[in-house]
Design an enzyme around this catalytic site. Structure first.
Site, PDB file in Angstrom:
ATOM      1  N   CYS A  99      72.631  30.241 -51.378  1.00  0.00           N
ATOM      2  CA  CYS A  99      72.870  30.808 -50.056  1.00  0.00           C
ATOM      3  C   CYS A  99      72.579  32.312 -50.115  1.00  0.00           C
ATOM      4  CB  CYS A  99      74.328  30.555 -49.687  1.00  0.00           C
ATOM      5  SG  CYS A  99      74.771  31.065 -48.029  1.00  0.00           S
ATOM      6  N   SER A 123      74.227  34.682 -48.884  1.00  0.00           N
ATOM      7  CA  SER A 123      75.429  35.526 -49.007  1.00  0.00           C
ATOM      8  C   SER A 123      75.627  36.059 -50.418  1.00  0.00           C
ATOM      9  CB  SER A 123      76.684  34.749 -48.609  1.00  0.00           C
ATOM     10  OG  SER A 123      76.568  34.308 -47.298  1.00  0.00           O
ATOM     11  N   HIS A 141      73.981  39.246 -50.784  1.00  0.00           N
ATOM     12  CA  HIS A 141      74.651  40.377 -50.126  1.00  0.00           C
ATOM     13  C   HIS A 141      75.654  41.050 -51.066  1.00  0.00           C
ATOM     14  CE1 HIS A 141      72.944  40.048 -46.157  1.00  0.00           C
ATOM     15  NE2 HIS A 141      73.215  38.770 -46.107  1.00  0.00           N
ATOM     16  N   HIS A 186      78.547  29.613 -54.074  1.00  0.00           N
ATOM     17  CA  HIS A 186      79.654  29.133 -53.235  1.00  0.00           C
ATOM     18  C   HIS A 186      79.250  27.902 -52.427  1.00  0.00           C
ATOM     19  CE1 HIS A 186      77.324  31.697 -50.537  1.00  0.00           C
ATOM     20  NE2 HIS A 186      77.796  30.950 -49.572  1.00  0.00           N
ATOM     21  N   CYS A 235      78.064  24.919 -47.621  1.00  0.00           N
ATOM     22  CA  CYS A 235      78.009  26.157 -46.822  1.00  0.00           C
ATOM     23  C   CYS A 235      76.924  26.120 -45.762  1.00  0.00           C
ATOM     24  CB  CYS A 235      77.833  27.392 -47.706  1.00  0.00           C
ATOM     25  SG  CYS A 235      77.729  28.900 -46.704  1.00  0.00           S
TER      26      CYS A 235
END
Ligand SMILES: [Zn+2]
Ligand SMILES: [Zn+2]
Length: 374
Positions: free
Chosen positions: A40, A42, A45, A62, A172
């Site tokens: 993902c 994220s 980030h 995650h 997710c």
């Protein structure tokens, strides 16, 4: 026990695979052999420092699925060794105010997901380096570790017949995108919907809009590959810019504008929110799912747009998902042939290839990459 996992050791930093020690499971914990983990955006980030984590090294990942290998004790969910589970990136305690009112994505335990420690014992960590330093866990699960230790609140037991390399995606990206359209944007039959950014989350917002009965679904992405993906996942139109999308939305709505815009770009910028709001018609809902730099402030919007046009600007974490139910219903839709999961996976990677996978993601070559653990 000893395992291997991808961590960031500095920020900004890159993923590196190191040996990890996994703690003994406590009474409310499960040791899980992670089979597959989706990649993902994220996680990146956190690697860039857009949003910070509580401790370094931090074990990333995650979005995963695996097989329970050890139990700390009997548990309220009745989970046994050998059970297949999808990890919940946001834990759900089941009894806080938000859980009790159908908003598991806002569970009070979420406060601890980027701290990296056990949520009820913040001085203690489930993973360590081989020389004994604590290692934080992304969302309390760190699915880029081949074996992980998690709270019972971080898993959903799933049926054994769903392949884990597909099921992981529901952890997710699929639920976040799908929920952004179905739950948060409240898409209705006949609506005109714009999905801004059609990567691994956005194409699932497209799938959600299809399920909710949208008449027109406009995917927006500057990358030709992702526009093509949007069409494959059910978008009726795919364009490169928000100007084109807004124009199309007005054509479909007698000049009014879209009923919903879902913002699922890779890196959120304030301007994108303004563009999304501008594409809405009266009473429309703009859902901001994407993540940007945590220090960035200010969206250049005309305040009267909110008032006189009654437009709604909504943020969402995890697409408003109730993991304990949404994971199962999404897998049911997959089994029934109504939700595309296989098609999401552009490429698979070994754990050692994980940084290459993120390089591919950031150069717009992937809808979803999946790490297959040995
Ligand atoms: Zn994610
Ligand atoms: Zn809760």
């Amino acid at each position: 026990m000893r395992t291997r996992g991808a961590v960031i050791a500095e920020v900004p930093g890159r993923l590196e695979v190191i040996d990890l020690e996994v703690d003994e499971p406590r009474a409310d914990e499960l040791e899980v052999k992670v089979v597959a983990s989706g990649m993902c955006h994220s996680d990146d980030h956190h690697a860039t420092g857009d949003s910070h984590v509580g401790i370094l090294p931090f074990a990333m990942g995650h979005e995963g699925a695996g097989i329970v290998t050890r139990l700390g004790g009997p548990n309220t969910k009745g989970i046994k060794e050998g059970d297949h589970v999808v990890f919940n990136p946001l834990p759900s305690c089941g009894h806080c105010r938000r859980c009790a009112t159908g908003h598991q994505n806002l569970c009070d335990l979420g406060a601890g997901v980027l701290v990296g420690a056990r949520w009820r014992d913040p001085s203690s960590y489930r993973l360590h380096t081989v020389d004994g330093r604590p290692v934080g866990q992304m969302c309390g699960i760190s699915t880029f570790a081949s074996t992980t230790l998690v709270s019972i609140e971080s898993v959903v037991k799933i049926p054994d017949d769903i392949p884990l390399d597909k099921a992981c995606l529901v952890g997710c990206g699929v639920s976040t995108g799908w929920g952004s359209a179905v739950t948060m944007a409240e898409v209705q039959p006949g609506h005109t919907v714009v999905v801004m950014g059609t990567g691994g989350v956005g194409v699932n917002a497209v799938q959600g809009a299809v399920h909710a009965g949208a008449a027109h679904i406009i995917g927006v992405d500057p990358a030709e590959f992702k526009r093509q993906a949007a069409l494959e996942f059910g978008a009726t139109h795919a364009v490169a810019t928000m100007d084109e999308a807004a124009e199309l939305a007005r054509q479909f709505t007698n000049g009014q504008g879209a009923d919903a815009v879902v913002v699922t770009v890779g890196v959120l910028q304030p301007d994108y929110v303004a563009q999304a709001l501008g594409a809405l018609g009266k009473g429309g809902i703009c859902v901001v799912t994407a993540v940007g730099n945590e220090k960035s402030v200010g969206v250049p919007i005309r305040m009267t747009e909110l008032t006189f046009s009654q437009k709604q600007l909504r943020g969402t974490v995890f697409g408003g998902t109730n993991g304990n139910w949404d994971v199962l219903r999404l897998l049911d839709l997959y089994r029934a042939g109504r939700l595309k999961l296989d098609e999401l996976i552009t490429r698979t990677y070994t754990l050692d290839e994980i940084q290459k996978g993120y390089d591919d993601l950031l150069s717009d070559q992937l809808v979803r990459g999946v790490v297959l653990h040995d």
